[in-house]
Design a protein around this motif. Structure first.
Motif, PDB file in Angstrom:
ATOM      1  N   THR A  65     -11.914  19.091  11.057  1.00 27.82           N
ATOM      2  CA  THR A  65     -10.825  18.411  10.361  1.00 27.82           C
ATOM      3  C   THR A  65      -9.573  19.259  10.359  1.00 27.82           C
ATOM      4  O   THR A  65      -8.452  18.750  10.508  1.00 27.82           O
ATOM      5  CB  THR A  65     -11.260  18.084   8.917  1.00 27.82           C
ATOM      6  N   CYS A  66      -9.745  20.560  10.207  1.00 25.93           N
ATOM      7  CA  CYS A  66      -8.582  21.460  10.226  1.00 25.93           C
ATOM      8  C   CYS A  66      -7.875  21.385  11.572  1.00 25.93           C
ATOM      9  O   CYS A  66      -6.647  21.309  11.640  1.00 25.93           O
ATOM     10  CB  CYS A  66      -9.047  22.882   9.929  1.00 25.93           C
ATOM     11  N   VAL A  67      -8.634  21.383  12.661  1.00 25.71           N
ATOM     12  CA  VAL A  67      -8.028  21.292  13.994  1.00 25.71           C
ATOM     13  C   VAL A  67      -7.305  19.962  14.153  1.00 25.71           C
ATOM     14  O   VAL A  67      -6.176  19.902  14.658  1.00 25.71           O
ATOM     15  CB  VAL A  67      -9.104  21.455  15.085  1.00 25.71           C
ATOM     16  N   ALA A  68      -7.949  18.868  13.719  1.00 27.19           N
ATOM     17  CA  ALA A  68      -7.356  17.545  13.893  1.00 27.19           C
ATOM     18  C   ALA A  68      -6.055  17.401  13.109  1.00 27.19           C
ATOM     19  O   ALA A  68      -5.065  16.863  13.615  1.00 27.19           O
ATOM     20  CB  ALA A  68      -8.360  16.475  13.470  1.00 27.19           C
ATOM     21  N   THR A  69      -6.031  17.887  11.873  1.00 21.92           N
ATOM     22  CA  THR A  69      -4.823  17.732  11.067  1.00 21.92           C
ATOM     23  C   THR A  69      -3.677  18.608  11.559  1.00 21.92           C
ATOM     24  O   THR A  69      -2.515  18.316  11.280  1.00 21.92           O
ATOM     25  CB  THR A  69      -5.125  18.053   9.598  1.00 21.92           C
ATOM     26  N   HIS A  70      -3.968  19.643  12.306  1.00 18.04           N
ATOM     27  CA  HIS A  70      -2.906  20.480  12.867  1.00 18.04           C
ATOM     28  C   HIS A  70      -2.110  19.764  13.949  1.00 18.04           C
ATOM     29  O   HIS A  70      -1.091  20.289  14.421  1.00 18.04           O
ATOM     30  CB  HIS A  70      -3.478  21.793  13.411  1.00 18.04           C
ATOM     31  N   LEU A  71      -2.545  18.582  14.329  1.00 16.62           N
ATOM     32  CA  LEU A  71      -1.734  17.778  15.243  1.00 16.62           C
ATOM     33  C   LEU A  71      -0.378  17.453  14.632  1.00 16.62           C
ATOM     34  O   LEU A  71       0.591  17.182  15.350  1.00 16.62           O
ATOM     35  CB  LEU A  71      -2.466  16.482  15.597  1.00 16.62           C
ATOM     36  N   ALA A  72      -0.299  17.466  13.294  1.00 15.69           N
ATOM     37  CA  ALA A  72       0.980  17.206  12.643  1.00 15.69           C
ATOM     38  C   ALA A  72       2.010  18.267  12.979  1.00 15.69           C
ATOM     39  O   ALA A  72       3.220  18.021  12.857  1.00 15.69           O
ATOM     40  CB  ALA A  72       0.780  17.139  11.117  1.00 15.69           C
ATOM     41  N   ALA A  84       0.829  -1.202   0.000  1.00 16.78           N
ATOM     42  CA  ALA A  84       0.000   0.000   0.000  1.00 16.78           C
ATOM     43  C   ALA A  84       0.856   1.240   0.000  1.00 16.78           C
ATOM     44  O   ALA A  84       2.051   1.183   0.220  1.00 16.78           O
ATOM     45  CB  ALA A  84      -0.898  -0.001   1.227  1.00 16.78           C
ATOM     46  N   GLU A  85       0.214   2.365  -0.224  1.00 15.05           N
ATOM     47  CA  GLU A  85       0.884   3.650  -0.203  1.00 15.05           C
ATOM     48  C   GLU A  85       0.114   4.567   0.735  1.00 15.05           C
ATOM     49  O   GLU A  85      -1.080   4.750   0.588  1.00 15.05           O
ATOM     50  CB  GLU A  85       0.910   4.253  -1.606  1.00 15.05           C
ATOM     51  N   LEU A  86       0.821   5.132   1.719  1.00 20.14           N
ATOM     52  CA  LEU A  86       0.225   6.073   2.658  1.00 20.14           C
ATOM     53  C   LEU A  86       1.124   7.287   2.748  1.00 20.14           C
ATOM     54  O   LEU A  86       2.338   7.184   2.568  1.00 20.14           O
ATOM     55  CB  LEU A  86       0.059   5.442   4.044  1.00 20.14           C
ATOM     56  N   ARG A  87       0.535   8.405   3.045  1.00 22.64           N
ATOM     57  CA  ARG A  87       1.332   9.623   3.224  1.00 22.64           C
ATOM     58  C   ARG A  87       0.932  10.289   4.529  1.00 22.64           C
ATOM     59  O   ARG A  87      -0.242  10.359   4.869  1.00 22.64           O
ATOM     60  CB  ARG A  87       1.107  10.604   2.073  1.00 22.64           C
ATOM     61  N   SER A  88       1.920  10.786   5.219  1.00 19.91           N
ATOM     62  CA  SER A  88       1.636  11.542   6.435  1.00 19.91           C
ATOM     63  C   SER A  88       1.304  12.984   6.070  1.00 19.91           C
ATOM     64  O   SER A  88       1.559  13.447   4.966  1.00 19.91           O
ATOM     65  CB  SER A  88       2.847  11.506   7.371  1.00 19.91           C
ATOM     66  N   ILE A  89       0.721  13.685   7.026  1.00 16.34           N
ATOM     67  CA  ILE A  89       0.318  15.071   6.806  1.00 16.34           C
ATOM     68  C   ILE A  89       1.545  15.967   6.839  1.00 16.34           C
ATOM     69  O   ILE A  89       2.396  15.855   7.720  1.00 16.34           O
ATOM     70  CB  ILE A  89      -0.684  15.502   7.887  1.00 16.34           C
ATOM     71  N   HIS A  90       1.634  16.840   5.879  1.00  9.80           N
ATOM     72  CA  HIS A  90       2.751  17.784   5.808  1.00  9.80           C
ATOM     73  C   HIS A  90       2.486  18.950   6.761  1.00  9.80           C
ATOM     74  O   HIS A  90       1.516  19.700   6.589  1.00  9.80           O
ATOM     75  CB  HIS A  90       2.890  18.309   4.375  1.00  9.80           C
ATOM     76  N   PRO A  91       3.313  19.139   7.781  1.00  8.00           N
ATOM     77  CA  PRO A  91       3.045  20.197   8.763  1.00  8.00           C
ATOM     78  C   PRO A  91       3.038  21.596   8.168  1.00  8.00           C
ATOM     79  O   PRO A  91       2.288  22.469   8.624  1.00  8.00           O
ATOM     80  CB  PRO A  91       4.172  20.039   9.781  1.00  8.00           C
ATOM     81  N   LEU A 122      -4.740  28.305  11.549  1.00  3.44           N
ATOM     82  CA  LEU A 122      -5.644  27.872  12.599  1.00  3.44           C
ATOM     83  C   LEU A 122      -6.076  29.106  13.380  1.00  3.44           C
ATOM     84  O   LEU A 122      -5.246  29.767  14.006  1.00  3.44           O
ATOM     85  CB  LEU A 122      -4.944  26.870  13.519  1.00  3.44           C
ATOM     86  N   VAL A 123      -7.343  29.402  13.360  1.00  4.54           N
ATOM     87  CA  VAL A 123      -7.864  30.621  13.967  1.00  4.54           C
ATOM     88  C   VAL A 123      -8.682  30.258  15.196  1.00  4.54           C
ATOM     89  O   VAL A 123      -9.677  29.536  15.101  1.00  4.54           O
ATOM     90  CB  VAL A 123      -8.739  31.403  12.965  1.00  4.54           C
ATOM     91  N   GLY A 124      -8.278  30.733  16.350  1.00  9.28           N
ATOM     92  CA  GLY A 124      -9.070  30.597  17.560  1.00  9.28           C
ATOM     93  C   GLY A 124      -9.202  29.194  18.096  1.00  9.28           C
ATOM     94  O   GLY A 124     -10.162  28.901  18.824  1.00  9.28           O
ATOM     95  N   ARG A 125      -8.258  28.303  17.778  1.00 13.07           N
ATOM     96  CA  ARG A 125      -8.387  26.909  18.210  1.00 13.07           C
ATOM     97  C   ARG A 125      -7.158  26.425  18.976  1.00 13.07           C
ATOM     98  O   ARG A 125      -6.931  25.216  19.066  1.00 13.07           O
ATOM     99  CB  ARG A 125      -8.583  26.005  16.994  1.00 13.07           C
ATOM    100  N   GLU A 126      -6.359  27.323  19.513  1.00 12.89           N
ATOM    101  CA  GLU A 126      -5.127  26.904  20.177  1.00 12.89           C
ATOM    102  C   GLU A 126      -5.397  26.020  21.394  1.00 12.89           C
ATOM    103  O   GLU A 126      -4.732  25.007  21.612  1.00 12.89           O
ATOM    104  CB  GLU A 126      -4.308  28.133  20.593  1.00 12.89           C
ATOM    105  N   ARG A 127      -6.404  26.392  22.174  1.00 15.24           N
ATOM    106  CA  ARG A 127      -6.706  25.610  23.373  1.00 15.24           C
ATOM    107  C   ARG A 127      -7.195  24.216  22.997  1.00 15.24           C
ATOM    108  O   ARG A 127      -6.783  23.222  23.606  1.00 15.24           O
ATOM    109  CB  ARG A 127      -7.774  26.331  24.195  1.00 15.24           C
ATOM    110  N   GLU A 128      -8.082  24.112  22.002  1.00 14.36           N
ATOM    111  CA  GLU A 128      -8.583  22.809  21.588  1.00 14.36           C
ATOM    112  C   GLU A 128      -7.469  21.926  21.034  1.00 14.36           C
ATOM    113  O   GLU A 128      -7.440  20.713  21.271  1.00 14.36           O
ATOM    114  CB  GLU A 128      -9.675  22.985  20.534  1.00 14.36           C
TER     115      GLU A 128
END
Length: 742
Positions: free
Chosen positions: A237-244, A191-198, A204-210
């Protein structure tokens, strides 16, 4: 492609002709249908032919799907064939190895994917990020413009440091790209998988605490996987992907619909990611269209239980309820983290950053009179559905689509105002704000439909004007309790206000509160929680407000409802919102709440109103209010803005009501039969005497008497053929005092 279509009985040469037939028979496709196919997995370009066809087969709303059906294709078999061929191609491509330096427009990345083997311990999964592609992607309605490739120093994921400031967490180039699997998988092949590019993530607007909360939940040692619950359009989804950006591990985003047709595929991918010490963002569970547990659910549950790999599951409130139905008790083992919608200046900033990408996708610009701040304001105030900022971006997307269809080069303010009016049913003057001056005469407008009770109409108009002027404080437009005997016009006032404010037939939501006299009736008002009987039906109060919050809510006979129902109203009157059984927040800020009650009316029943029904001996309003106050909880009574008393109707008011009843009845008859009728005042006076002026009954006996005596007489004349269309009937007394038509 021709070979595959031939296997399902389709001759490719016939498709152009069928396509032209389709265009003349059904509505045009949306202007953004190509983008929608890409979101369903269709990749344009030489290597994306099978992906495009598979995306078409999965999109019943596009013309190509209808043409294939018209050609006689077995769509179920075609879908299975395409899935098999796409998997075979992915197997061959992965076996040959990546081809460097080659990309196609719309492909997830121009870099080589990570090759992975399904054999344990032999898999190699790289966390090196791929450079961003020129494609713009949608993140649940929040697209962002693409940016140049970041410098090498920006490519490594950042560790979450205790000294990381809010401004540091918010910094990112405005180019989101989540690099995912570039080819479908098989159960046994690589298979082929790619990680999220940081460095390719959107701002990210107004989501630092989350974001910090999510990182903590994923890095703890205890087996309690986080569940991010947010509405569509909230940027979940934007907040979740910022975990990268904030984790020192590779982060992979997996989409649930890619796994709903294979029992083992998700388990294989999760196993390989776990070997690479990666973190998974499992998204789009809402798009799994099945009420039955999907095939990939056991693999997801095993990963939750073992913590290998760490998984952040992103769902809506509805999908959270489905999870509970699929796996009763599972929510007790998960760390449920709610994500609220953005508010205030954060919303405007998010729309401002995301809007250029939406315009670029359509190839349009903004007119000089089109301001994003106004678009955000009217989307937040008048539209429902998506959370903010997704709701505003969706309105901009719809405006761009209509502008493209009309052949114009830029989006104007008039376009999105028209769309809002069409979606809400509100008059344009209300959306534009040009109807504010009309509110100065609101009491006079109400008086055209309601007889008497001038002090009540004036108080209602004053509350509405105060709210429109900006003194709402986040509460409903007005919360009013109307006290008085039956038949004096309490319901009529609510109807008149709904007509005056919203100009829609469905603007009045009426609930008979005598049906909610039991404690368990609370579940019927706001909807039963997931897992309980009737949870799929929603709430009688909350669901209509969720669909359209611009209403007059009439809670009839409020004193007959249970005390637990009264407690629900505390949150409505204080904060202008109510949480339903599914955890959704219902907005009451654009609604008028009118409660009616007969409490204290008995004080008026035994009094002598005089020959003209003038009511000189009626008790003061304070006595009626004291009687009503003792029935309601103190905390509820203190939150009612205007408890108002309606007096019994006088003889003159009864005469005016009878004239309006006759006029309304004649108008209906003219519309249906083309026949008009009128009643002489002498007849109306006699009808009032027969109906009587009873404070306990109001005008309802008069309404019934007019139906029995007057309308029945006119109906006989019509059915006997004595009156024809275009004629007018006069109801009067003859010499003997009998009612006749002339």
């Amino acid at each position: 492609m021709a070979e595959i279509l031939g296997e399902v009985g389709v001759e490719p040469k016939s498709l152009p002709e069928l396509r032209d037939q389709i265009k003349t028979r059904i509505e045009p496709e949306p202007a953004d249908w190509r983008l929608r196919l890409q979101q369903r997995g269709g990749r344009p370009g030489p290597d994306g032919d099978l992906d495009q066809l598979l995306a078409i087969v999965r999109s019943a709303d596009c013309h190509a799907y209808q043409a294939l059906r018209l050609a006689g294709a077995d769509m179920v078999r075609l879908r299975k064939l395409l899935i098999e061929r796409v998997r075979e191609r992915g197997r061959e491509r992965a076996t040959r190895g990546p081809v460097r330096g080659r990309s196609h427009p719309g492909s997830p990345s121009s870099s080589s994917p990570v090759r992975m083997s399904s054999t344990r311990r032999s898999a190699a999964l790289s966390s090196r990020p791929a450079p961003p592609s020129p494609r713009q992607s949608h993140q649940h309605g929040a697209p962002y413009p693409a940016q140049p490739e970041p410098a090498p120093s920006q490519r490594e994921p950042m560790a979450l440091r205790p000294d990381a400031s809010a401004s540091t967490l918010a910094k990112a180039t405005p180019a989101p790209e989540v690099h995912e699997r570039s080819a479908p998988r098989t159960q046994k092949g690589p298979a082929e998988l790619r990680s999220i590019h940081p460095g390719s993530l959107p701002p990210l607007v107004g989501r630092e605490r989350e974001l910090a909360t999510l990182a903590d939940a994923l890095l703890r040692r205890g087996p309690r996987p986080p569940l991010l619950v947010g509405e569509h359009g909230s940027g979940r989804t934007c907040v979740a992907t910022h975990l990268a950006r904030v984790l020192d591990r590779p982060v992979f985003r997996l989409e649930a619909p890619h796994y709903d047709e294979d029992d083992n595929l998700l388990g294989e991918d999760l196993e390989l990611i776990a070997e690479a010490q990666g973190v998974v963002v499992f998204d789009d569970l809402d798009r799994v269209s099945s009420d039955q547990p999907p095939a990939m659910l056991p693999a997801l549950a095993r990963a939750w239980a073992t913590g290998q790999p760490r998984i952040l599951t992103v769902v809506s409130h509805e999908s959270r309820a489905r999870l509970e139905a699929w796996m009763p008790g599972i929510l007790d083992t998960l760390d449920v983290l709610p994500l609220s919608a953005l508010e205030g200046g954060d919303v405007h900033q998010a729309v401002k950053l995301a809007a250029p990408a939406v315009l670029e996708q359509h190839g349009l610009g903004l007119d000089n009179d089109a301001h994003l701040h106004e678009l955000t304001r009217i989307a937040e105030r008048f539209l429902t559905g998506l959370a903010m900022p997704g709701r505003a971006l969706d309105l901009l997307d719809l405006s761009c689509a209509r502008t493209t269809r009309e052949g114009r080069a830029s989006v104007g303010r008039d376009t999105w105002l028209t769309i809002v009016c069409e979606r809400t049913g509100l008059p344009r003057s209300r959306v534009e704000g040009s109807s504010e001056r009309d509110l100065l005469d609101l009491d006079a407008v109400l008086a055209r439909q309601v007889v008497g009770h001038e002090h009540v109409l004036e108080a209602l108009a004053s509350l509405v004007r105060r709210n429109r002027a900006g003194f709402s404080s986040g509460r409903p437009i007005a919360s009013v309790l109307l006290l008085g005997p039956s038949g004096v016009g309490k319901t009529e006032i609510a109807k008149a206000l709904a007509s005056a404010l919203y100009e829609r037939d469905d603007a009045l939501l009426r609930l008979d509160m005598s049906e909610y006299a039991e404690a368990h009736a609370v579940a019927r008002v706001v909807g039963a929680p997931p897992g309980y009987v009737g949870h799929e039906q929603g709430g009688a109060l909350t669901d209509p407000l969720l669909r359209n919050p611009h209403r007059v809510v009439l809670l009839d006979e409020i004193e007959k409802s249970h005390r637990d129902v009264h407690q629900l109203l505390l949150q409505v009157f204080d904060e202008g919102r109510l949480t339903d059984g599914r955890g959704r927040t219902i907005d009451f800020r654009h609604a008028v709440v009118i409660m009616t009650s007969n409490l204290g009316a008995e004080l008026m029943f035994d009094l002598d109103l005089g020959p003209n029904g003038d009511g000189d001996a009626l008790p003061d309003d304070a006595e009626v209010l004291d009687r009503a106050r003792s029935h309601f909880p103190v905390e509820l009574w203190n939150r009612i803005e205007a408890p108002l008393v309606l007096r019994p109707l006088t003889r003159e008011q009864m005469l005016a009501i009878s004239r309006r009843l006759i006029a309304s009845s004649s108008k209906r008859l003219t519309r249906d039969r083309g026949i008009r009728y009128r009643v002489e005042d002498e007849v109306l006076e006699r009808l009032i005497e027969r109906a009587g002026i009873d404070p306990a009954l109001g005008a309802r006996p008069l309404r019934h008497l007019i139906g029995r005596e007057v309308e029945s007489l006119v109906a006989d004349e019509i059915l006997r053929g004595r009156v024809r269309a275009g004629e007018e009937v006069v109801v009067r007394f003859d010499e003997r005092g009998a009612l006749i038509c002339s």
